[in-house]
Design a protein around this motif. Structure first.
Motif, PDB file in Angstrom:
ATOM      1  N   MET A  81       0.829  -1.207   0.000  1.00 23.22           N
ATOM      2  CA  MET A  81       0.000   0.000   0.000  1.00 23.22           C
ATOM      3  C   MET A  81       0.864   1.258   0.000  1.00 23.22           C
ATOM      4  SD  MET A  81      -3.218  -0.697  -0.251  1.00 23.22           S
ATOM      5  CE  MET A  81      -3.932   0.860   0.248  1.00 23.22           C
ATOM      6  N   THR A  82       1.974   1.218   0.723  1.00 25.00           N
ATOM      7  CA  THR A  82       2.884   2.361   0.715  1.00 25.00           C
ATOM      8  C   THR A  82       3.485   2.558  -0.667  1.00 25.00           C
ATOM      9  OG1 THR A  82       3.411   1.972   3.049  1.00 25.00           O
ATOM     10  CG2 THR A  82       4.933   3.351   1.794  1.00 25.00           C
ATOM     11  N   GLY A  83       3.875   1.467  -1.316  1.00 27.37           N
ATOM     12  CA  GLY A  83       4.405   1.571  -2.669  1.00 27.37           C
ATOM     13  C   GLY A  83       3.391   2.154  -3.634  1.00 27.37           C
ATOM     14  N   GLY A  84       2.129   1.758  -3.507  1.00 29.24           N
ATOM     15  CA  GLY A  84       1.086   2.309  -4.367  1.00 29.24           C
ATOM     16  C   GLY A  84       0.867   3.790  -4.139  1.00 29.24           C
ATOM     17  N   ALA A  85       0.849   4.211  -2.868  1.00 29.38           N
ATOM     18  CA  ALA A  85       0.662   5.625  -2.558  1.00 29.38           C
ATOM     19  C   ALA A  85       1.831   6.466  -3.072  1.00 29.38           C
ATOM     20  CB  ALA A  85       0.499   5.803  -1.048  1.00 29.38           C
ATOM     21  N   LEU A  86       3.039   5.953  -2.925  1.00 29.72           N
ATOM     22  CA  LEU A  86       4.207   6.676  -3.438  1.00 29.72           C
ATOM     23  C   LEU A  86       4.160   6.791  -4.961  1.00 29.72           C
ATOM     24  CD1 LEU A  86       7.067   5.197  -1.228  1.00 29.72           C
ATOM     25  CD2 LEU A  86       6.214   7.541  -1.183  1.00 29.72           C
ATOM     26  N   GLY A  87       3.686   5.745  -5.635  1.00 33.89           N
ATOM     27  CA  GLY A  87       3.585   5.785  -7.089  1.00 33.89           C
ATOM     28  C   GLY A  87       2.623   6.862  -7.563  1.00 33.89           C
ATOM     29  N   ASP A  88       1.470   6.956  -6.915  1.00 35.57           N
ATOM     30  CA  ASP A  88       0.507   7.981  -7.293  1.00 35.57           C
ATOM     31  C   ASP A  88       1.033   9.387  -7.023  1.00 35.57           C
ATOM     32  OD1 ASP A  88      -1.390   6.155  -8.172  1.00 35.57           O
ATOM     33  OD2 ASP A  88      -2.311   5.959  -6.198  1.00 35.57           O
ATOM     34  N   GLY A 136       3.010  -0.361  -9.049  1.00 32.51           N
ATOM     35  CA  GLY A 136       3.213   0.432 -10.256  1.00 32.51           C
ATOM     36  C   GLY A 136       3.076  -0.360 -11.531  1.00 32.51           C
ATOM     37  N   SER A 137       3.235  -1.692 -11.460  1.00 30.61           N
ATOM     38  CA  SER A 137       3.185  -2.495 -12.682  1.00 30.61           C
ATOM     39  C   SER A 137       1.812  -2.412 -13.338  1.00 30.61           C
ATOM     40  CB  SER A 137       3.562  -3.944 -12.373  1.00 30.61           C
ATOM     41  OG  SER A 137       2.652  -4.539 -11.467  1.00 30.61           O
ATOM     42  N   ALA A 396      -9.004  -6.219 -14.334  1.00 30.78           N
ATOM     43  CA  ALA A 396      -9.603  -5.116 -15.082  1.00 30.78           C
ATOM     44  C   ALA A 396     -10.719  -4.450 -14.291  1.00 30.78           C
ATOM     45  CB  ALA A 396     -10.136  -5.636 -16.422  1.00 30.78           C
ATOM     46  N   THR A 397     -11.479  -5.215 -13.525  1.00 31.80           N
ATOM     47  CA  THR A 397     -12.559  -4.659 -12.716  1.00 31.80           C
ATOM     48  C   THR A 397     -12.026  -3.685 -11.681  1.00 31.80           C
ATOM     49  OG1 THR A 397     -13.952  -6.611 -13.015  1.00 31.80           O
ATOM     50  CG2 THR A 397     -14.392  -5.248 -11.083  1.00 31.80           C
ATOM     51  N   VAL A 398     -10.989  -4.103 -10.966  1.00 37.54           N
ATOM     52  CA  VAL A 398     -10.412  -3.233  -9.933  1.00 37.54           C
ATOM     53  C   VAL A 398      -9.807  -1.984 -10.546  1.00 37.54           C
ATOM     54  CG1 VAL A 398      -8.569  -3.079  -8.208  1.00 37.54           C
ATOM     55  CG2 VAL A 398     -10.021  -5.103  -8.291  1.00 37.54           C
ATOM     56  N   MET A 399      -9.051  -2.135 -11.610  1.00 41.14           N
ATOM     57  CA  MET A 399      -8.373  -0.982 -12.192  1.00 41.14           C
ATOM     58  C   MET A 399      -9.352  -0.034 -12.873  1.00 41.14           C
ATOM     59  SD  MET A 399      -5.396  -1.434 -11.117  1.00 41.14           S
ATOM     60  CE  MET A 399      -4.617  -0.023 -11.908  1.00 41.14           C
ATOM     61  N   TYR A 406      -5.405   7.468  -8.667  1.00 42.15           N
ATOM     62  CA  TYR A 406      -5.335   6.447  -7.615  1.00 42.15           C
ATOM     63  C   TYR A 406      -5.064   5.062  -8.200  1.00 42.15           C
ATOM     64  CZ  TYR A 406      -7.048   9.686  -4.065  1.00 42.15           C
ATOM     65  OH  TYR A 406      -7.179  10.729  -3.190  1.00 42.15           O
ATOM     66  N   ALA A 407      -4.448   5.008  -9.384  1.00 40.28           N
ATOM     67  CA  ALA A 407      -4.181   3.709 -10.003  1.00 40.28           C
ATOM     68  C   ALA A 407      -3.207   2.885  -9.175  1.00 40.28           C
ATOM     69  CB  ALA A 407      -3.631   3.910 -11.414  1.00 40.28           C
ATOM     70  N   GLY A 408      -2.151   3.524  -8.660  1.00 41.18           N
ATOM     71  CA  GLY A 408      -1.175   2.798  -7.859  1.00 41.18           C
ATOM     72  C   GLY A 408      -1.764   2.269  -6.570  1.00 41.18           C
ATOM     73  N   ALA A 409      -2.556   3.093  -5.879  1.00 37.65           N
ATOM     74  CA  ALA A 409      -3.172   2.659  -4.624  1.00 37.65           C
ATOM     75  C   ALA A 409      -4.172   1.538  -4.863  1.00 37.65           C
ATOM     76  CB  ALA A 409      -3.850   3.852  -3.935  1.00 37.65           C
ATOM     77  N   SER A 410      -4.927   1.608  -5.962  1.00 36.77           N
ATOM     78  CA  SER A 410      -5.896   0.555  -6.261  1.00 36.77           C
ATOM     79  C   SER A 410      -5.189  -0.755  -6.586  1.00 36.77           C
ATOM     80  CB  SER A 410      -6.776   0.985  -7.445  1.00 36.77           C
ATOM     81  OG  SER A 410      -7.477   2.176  -7.139  1.00 36.77           O
ATOM     82  N   SER A 411      -4.117  -0.660  -7.371  1.00 35.74           N
ATOM     83  CA  SER A 411      -3.313  -1.853  -7.658  1.00 35.74           C
ATOM     84  C   SER A 411      -2.741  -2.440  -6.375  1.00 35.74           C
ATOM     85  CB  SER A 411      -2.191  -1.484  -8.629  1.00 35.74           C
ATOM     86  OG  SER A 411      -1.270  -2.546  -8.765  1.00 35.74           O
ATOM     87  N   ALA A 412      -2.293  -1.574  -5.468  1.00 33.54           N
ATOM     88  CA  ALA A 412      -1.725  -2.039  -4.201  1.00 33.54           C
ATOM     89  C   ALA A 412      -2.773  -2.761  -3.364  1.00 33.54           C
ATOM     90  CB  ALA A 412      -1.147  -0.865  -3.425  1.00 33.54           C
ATOM     91  N   LEU A 413      -3.998  -2.221  -3.317  1.00 28.22           N
ATOM     92  CA  LEU A 413      -5.063  -2.883  -2.570  1.00 28.22           C
ATOM     93  C   LEU A 413      -5.333  -4.280  -3.127  1.00 28.22           C
ATOM     94  CD1 LEU A 413      -7.450  -2.836  -0.532  1.00 28.22           C
ATOM     95  CD2 LEU A 413      -8.839  -1.856  -2.387  1.00 28.22           C
ATOM     96  N   PHE A 414      -5.429  -4.372  -4.455  1.00 21.18           N
ATOM     97  CA  PHE A 414      -5.707  -5.658  -5.096  1.00 21.18           C
ATOM     98  C   PHE A 414      -4.594  -6.664  -4.804  1.00 21.18           C
ATOM     99  CE2 PHE A 414      -5.626  -8.182  -9.188  1.00 21.18           C
ATOM    100  CZ  PHE A 414      -6.753  -8.928  -8.916  1.00 21.18           C
ATOM    101  N   ASN A 415      -3.353  -6.232  -4.918  1.00 23.11           N
ATOM    102  CA  ASN A 415      -2.237  -7.152  -4.709  1.00 23.11           C
ATOM    103  C   ASN A 415      -2.022  -7.475  -3.233  1.00 23.11           C
ATOM    104  OD1 ASN A 415      -0.778  -7.801  -7.362  1.00 23.11           O
ATOM    105  ND2 ASN A 415      -1.140  -5.605  -7.546  1.00 23.11           N
ATOM    106  N   THR A 416      -2.379  -6.550  -2.341  1.00 24.13           N
ATOM    107  CA  THR A 416      -2.292  -6.849  -0.909  1.00 24.13           C
ATOM    108  C   THR A 416      -3.272  -7.941  -0.526  1.00 24.13           C
ATOM    109  OG1 THR A 416      -1.560  -4.598  -0.377  1.00 24.13           O
ATOM    110  CG2 THR A 416      -2.504  -5.890   1.413  1.00 24.13           C
ATOM    111  N   THR A 417      -4.511  -7.834  -1.001  1.00 23.48           N
ATOM    112  CA  THR A 417      -5.489  -8.875  -0.675  1.00 23.48           C
ATOM    113  C   THR A 417      -5.071 -10.218  -1.288  1.00 23.48           C
ATOM    114  OG1 THR A 417      -6.859  -8.249  -2.593  1.00 23.48           O
ATOM    115  CG2 THR A 417      -7.391  -7.243  -0.472  1.00 23.48           C
ATOM    116  N   ARG A 418      -4.465 -10.169  -2.468  1.00 21.68           N
ATOM    117  CA  ARG A 418      -3.990 -11.419  -3.069  1.00 21.68           C
ATOM    118  C   ARG A 418      -2.867 -12.039  -2.233  1.00 21.68           C
ATOM    119  NH1 ARG A 418      -2.051 -10.769  -8.853  1.00 21.68           N
ATOM    120  NH2 ARG A 418      -1.946 -13.037  -8.675  1.00 21.68           N
TER     121      ARG A 418
END
Length: 472
Positions: A81-88, A136-137, A396-399, A406-418
């Protein structure tokens, strides 16, 4: 208004090689991003077959051997989540490239580690690099492929990297350890990381930045603590049992940190993700589906790997070959789902993929106490195909539900739950196998629970995954 303009970048982002001279969207950004993601996920599994040899050569204790594996996973999951926030805030390409540099340099440090403590410290830093790469990916793929059809294909190939890396890790690790030595498990990341960095800088366009958005450090610390504590507790549950005081304390502290994060997000002027987004069915449902199918797939891969090696007497190399049917299906399914989504929408693909994966694991559970390996090939193929087939649509649904910026934070949320799903699946499978060592009852129970998780994900997909996307 362009994505960059809406994110506050002050103007459109230059293409930077994302479109070829013929007007076709280049595949170079996809290759760059997927290379980094593959490297990160491979490092989760490739170390497993090397750890016994590492422990012997570095005279590590049992606890030290455990931390060689767990240090990476804990930091990786905790700082997503920190990585996603920094990316945004700073730009996803900048943070992605920084993560690649950190990951590659720390891999070199792991390879030349003189003792176990140095190796564990280097693994901690390596996990931090991974946490900067992964959020970020997806954001970079969304930026490079704005057309829904091209984006779905890109997300499908991105998702297949996880299954391929997870299943190929034991095979590649066993091959390296048995030929050139365990240090090459880390040295292999150096040329891969260098190639990923060069491709990204050359072919991926610079990302929009929102430098005015403040990082909510109390919320970031709370989510780091919650995910790290939960992951640690789940890892220990597989070894100590679910009733162990340390495991219960870890789960309780993780729940307290998660509650603190939720309270802070309600009060924060600049939350990590707007509460309205978290309340959306597409975002929260997509994240829950990601947790469930990672729970099923990684639980299956873990129990299958242990069963092949411990009960059937397969070597690490033989185990990697035995798991190959699932790997082959992940790539095929991702390509197919990326092409079909334009015609069918995402919901039918996610639902059918989860039902097929559930059927595969249920077939394994029903195959008997000691089925011949050929009888397990079709269930493994079904699980691998179904998981990868559904991953494209859920990603695709999450993004698509992510607001601009907020693309980075959303990606981070999805990957954290995974990651939480993976850790839970492996921990539960380990406990079941430990409690049923005499026969295959633990393995069959684990497969049945995984099938139930897939069925639950299919039910969620019917409600939460839209059949057609409206890009945020």
């Amino acid at each position: 208004m362009t994505f960059a303009e809406s994110a506050g970048a002050g103007g459109p982002v230059p293409p930077a090689g994302s479109v070829s001279k013929s007007g076709r969207r280049s595949r170079a950004p996809l290759l760059a991003v997927c290379t980094g993601y593959f490297m990160v996920i491979l490092d989760v599994t490739i170390i497993n077959v090397a750890v016994p040899v590492v422990g012997r050569e570095l005279s590590a204790s049992v606890t030290g051997i455990q931390w060689i594996t767990d240090a990476y996973t804990l930091v990786f999951a905790g700082f997503l989540m920190t990585g996603g926030a920094l990316g945004d805030r700073l730009g996803n390409r900048r943070v992605f490239c920084s993560g690649v540099v950190v990951f590659t340099v720390s891999s070199a440090a792991c390879a030349f580690a003189p003792n176990a403590r140095f190796l564990i410290a280097s693994r901690l830093v390596e996990g931090l690099g991974a946490a900067l790469i992964v959020p970020g990916s997806l954001a970079l793929l969304q930026q490079a492929y704005p057309a829904p059809a091209a984006r779905s294909r890109a997300f499908g190939l991105w998702g297949s990297m996880a299954g391929i890396a997870a299943s190929a890790g034991p095979l590649l690790g066993g091959l390296l350890v048995s030929t050139v030595g365990w240090r090459w498990v880390f040295l292999i990341n150096l040329p891969v990381g260098a190639a990923c960095l060069a491709l990204t800088l050359r072919h991926v366009s610079r990302s929009p930045r929102d430098a005015d958005r403040a990082l909510d450090w109390p919320a970031q610390c709370a989510v780091v603590a919650a995910v790290a504590l939960l992951t640690a507790a789940l890892n220990e549950a597989g070894r100590r049992g679910w009733s162990d005081p340390a495991v219960l304390a870890g789960v309780g502290l993780a729940a307290s940190a998660a509650a603190a994060f939720a309270v802070r997000e309600r009060l924060a002027g600049s939350p990590a993700l707007p509460p309205s987004v978290l309340r959306s069915r597409a975002m929260s449902g997509g994240a829950a589906i990601g947790l469930l199918f990672n729970f099923g797939f990684y639980g299956m891969a873990f129990t299958a790997s242990l069963d092949f090696q411990r009960r059937r007497g397969f070597s690490a190399l033989d185990t990697g070959v035995a798991l190959f049917p699932a790997v082959a299906m992940t790539m095929f399914a991702s390509v197919l789902s990326g092409r079909l989504t334009r015609r069918t929408g995402d919901r039918p693909l996610v639902v059918s993929g989860m039902l097929l994966a559930a059927l595969g694991l249920a077939g394994w559970a029903a195959a008997g106490a000691d089925p011949a390996y050929p009888l397990l090939v079709v269930p493994m193929m079904a699980a691998g195909f179904g998981t990868s087939f559904a991953l494209t649509g859920s990603t695709a649904t999450v993004m698509a539900a992510a607001p601009a910026g907020y693309a980075g934070a959303s990606s981070a949320l999805f990957n954290t739950t995974r990651q939480i799903g993976s850790a839970t699946g492996v921990a539960l499978a380990g406990s079941l196998l430990a409690m049923n060592t005499a026969d295959a009852a633990g393995l069959r129970t684990s497969m049945a629970i995984g099938a139930l998780a897939y069925l639950t994900a299919a039910g969620l997909a019917r409600v939460c995954v839209p059949s057609k996307h409206r890009d945020a």
